[in-house]
Motif scaffolding. Sequence first.
Motif, PDB file in Angstrom:
ATOM      1  N   UNK A  28      17.002  -9.011   3.680  1.00  0.00           N
ATOM      2  CA  UNK A  28      16.065 -10.127   3.798  1.00  0.00           C
ATOM      3  C   UNK A  28      14.701  -9.646   4.294  1.00  0.00           C
ATOM      4  N   UNK A  29      14.705  -8.696   5.225  1.00  0.00           N
ATOM      5  CA  UNK A  29      13.443  -8.157   5.761  1.00  0.00           C
ATOM      6  C   UNK A  29      12.665  -7.428   4.670  1.00  0.00           C
ATOM      7  N   UNK A  30      13.350  -6.642   3.836  1.00  0.00           N
ATOM      8  CA  UNK A  30      12.659  -5.933   2.751  1.00  0.00           C
ATOM      9  C   UNK A  30      12.089  -6.923   1.752  1.00  0.00           C
ATOM     10  N   UNK A  31      12.849  -7.951   1.437  1.00  0.00           N
ATOM     11  CA  UNK A  31      12.370  -8.968   0.500  1.00  0.00           C
ATOM     12  C   UNK A  31      11.175  -9.720   1.078  1.00  0.00           C
ATOM     13  N   UNK A  32      11.221 -10.009   2.386  1.00  0.00           N
ATOM     14  CA  UNK A  32      10.107 -10.718   3.029  1.00  0.00           C
ATOM     15  C   UNK A  32       8.846  -9.871   2.999  1.00  0.00           C
ATOM     16  N   UNK A  33       8.969  -8.578   3.242  1.00  0.00           N
ATOM     17  CA  UNK A  33       7.793  -7.696   3.204  1.00  0.00           C
ATOM     18  C   UNK A  33       7.195  -7.666   1.802  1.00  0.00           C
ATOM     19  N   UNK A  34       8.047  -7.592   0.798  1.00  0.00           N
ATOM     20  CA  UNK A  34       7.563  -7.606  -0.583  1.00  0.00           C
ATOM     21  C   UNK A  34       6.871  -8.922  -0.896  1.00  0.00           C
ATOM     22  N   UNK A  37       3.446  -8.910   0.674  1.00  0.00           N
ATOM     23  CA  UNK A  37       2.525  -8.062  -0.091  1.00  0.00           C
ATOM     24  C   UNK A  37       2.014  -8.788  -1.333  1.00  0.00           C
ATOM     25  N   UNK A  38       2.856  -9.615  -1.946  1.00  0.00           N
ATOM     26  CA  UNK A  38       2.441 -10.354  -3.140  1.00  0.00           C
ATOM     27  C   UNK A  38       1.449 -11.469  -2.814  1.00  0.00           C
ATOM     28  N   UNK A  39       1.382 -11.876  -1.553  1.00  0.00           N
ATOM     29  CA  UNK A  39       0.421 -12.913  -1.171  1.00  0.00           C
ATOM     30  C   UNK A  39      -0.999 -12.372  -1.072  1.00  0.00           C
ATOM     31  N   UNK A  71      -1.017  -8.831   8.096  1.00  0.00           N
ATOM     32  CA  UNK A  71      -1.167  -7.381   7.967  1.00  0.00           C
ATOM     33  C   UNK A  71      -0.373  -6.635   9.019  1.00  0.00           C
ATOM     34  N   UNK A  72      -0.381  -7.141  10.239  1.00  0.00           N
ATOM     35  CA  UNK A  72       0.391  -6.513  11.315  1.00  0.00           C
ATOM     36  C   UNK A  72       1.883  -6.564  11.008  1.00  0.00           C
ATOM     37  N   UNK A  73       2.368  -7.710  10.524  1.00  0.00           N
ATOM     38  CA  UNK A  73       3.787  -7.839  10.179  1.00  0.00           C
ATOM     39  C   UNK A  73       4.152  -6.852   9.064  1.00  0.00           C
ATOM     40  N   UNK A  74       3.281  -6.724   8.090  1.00  0.00           N
ATOM     41  CA  UNK A  74       3.521  -5.790   6.995  1.00  0.00           C
ATOM     42  C   UNK A  74       3.537  -4.352   7.510  1.00  0.00           C
ATOM     43  N   UNK A  75       2.651  -4.051   8.431  1.00  0.00           N
ATOM     44  CA  UNK A  75       2.612  -2.721   9.028  1.00  0.00           C
ATOM     45  C   UNK A  75       3.916  -2.418   9.765  1.00  0.00           C
ATOM     46  N   UNK A  93       3.574  -0.642  -2.955  1.00  0.00           N
ATOM     47  CA  UNK A  93       2.836  -1.901  -3.073  1.00  0.00           C
ATOM     48  C   UNK A  93       2.466  -2.509  -1.721  1.00  0.00           C
ATOM     49  N   UNK A  94       3.356  -2.405  -0.756  1.00  0.00           N
ATOM     50  CA  UNK A  94       3.055  -2.974   0.567  1.00  0.00           C
ATOM     51  C   UNK A  94       1.957  -2.188   1.262  1.00  0.00           C
ATOM     52  N   UNK A  95       2.005  -0.876   1.135  1.00  0.00           N
ATOM     53  CA  UNK A  95       0.976  -0.028   1.735  1.00  0.00           C
ATOM     54  C   UNK A  95      -0.389  -0.304   1.099  1.00  0.00           C
ATOM     55  N   UNK A  96      -0.396  -0.466  -0.210  1.00  0.00           N
ATOM     56  CA  UNK A  96      -1.647  -0.776  -0.926  1.00  0.00           C
ATOM     57  C   UNK A  96      -2.196  -2.137  -0.489  1.00  0.00           C
ATOM     58  N   UNK A  97      -1.321  -3.129  -0.360  1.00  0.00           N
ATOM     59  CA  UNK A  97      -1.746  -4.462   0.076  1.00  0.00           C
ATOM     60  C   UNK A  97      -2.304  -4.415   1.491  1.00  0.00           C
ATOM     61  N   UNK A  98      -1.655  -3.652   2.367  1.00  0.00           N
ATOM     62  CA  UNK A  98      -2.129  -3.547   3.747  1.00  0.00           C
ATOM     63  C   UNK A  98      -3.506  -2.886   3.791  1.00  0.00           C
ATOM     64  N   UNK A  99      -3.682  -1.806   3.060  1.00  0.00           N
ATOM     65  CA  UNK A  99      -4.975  -1.112   3.033  1.00  0.00           C
ATOM     66  C   UNK A  99      -6.068  -2.048   2.526  1.00  0.00           C
TER      67      UNK A  99
END
Length: 168
Positions: A28-34, A37-39, A71-75, A93-99
């Motif tokens: 669930x945590x991996x899906x939430x991070x993805x 990132x899509x937002x 961004x902090x949550x994604x980090x 994708x998550x790293x790119x979204x955070x950057x």
Amino acid sequence: NSDTEPVHLKRGMTVLDPILEHKQIMDAAWKQATYLAHRFREDGRIAATYEPTSSRYSLQDAPLDEQAMTGYALSNQLLLALDTQPDWEGYGPCSKALRSSVTYLLSIINDHVAARDPDAVAWLLMTLIQEPSLADLKSRRDELAKMLMTVQQTDGQFTQKRADANGM
């Protein structure tokens, strides 16, 4: 009638068993991070509100503090991936979204925004401190820390006036 079972409503989600195993929680945590990132939009901004009736996000951006907190949550999830699942397919994708988000926030945060929305600056600062992939932004991190200290009141608190999604 008191003998009637309650109706359990759900909106497009799967109701999970109340007893979850660690693997289910991590999935669930991996899906939430993805999902987070899509937002993020291409320009680093985050859509504010999901409108389920049209299955899309509003055109408005989330307020700055929500963008920085996301961004902090994604980090945090990226750090967890480095420690526990380095081959996670969502890392790129998550790293790119955070950057992209950090770049956007750094482009609009100034002394005026920091005075109006110090918690956005604090969330962004915490992200820059903890995220190894953002180490190249050390000088900007230090600038944010100084900026945040200049808006701190004599009693150690910060006054939140809340800037909008454009820093105004």
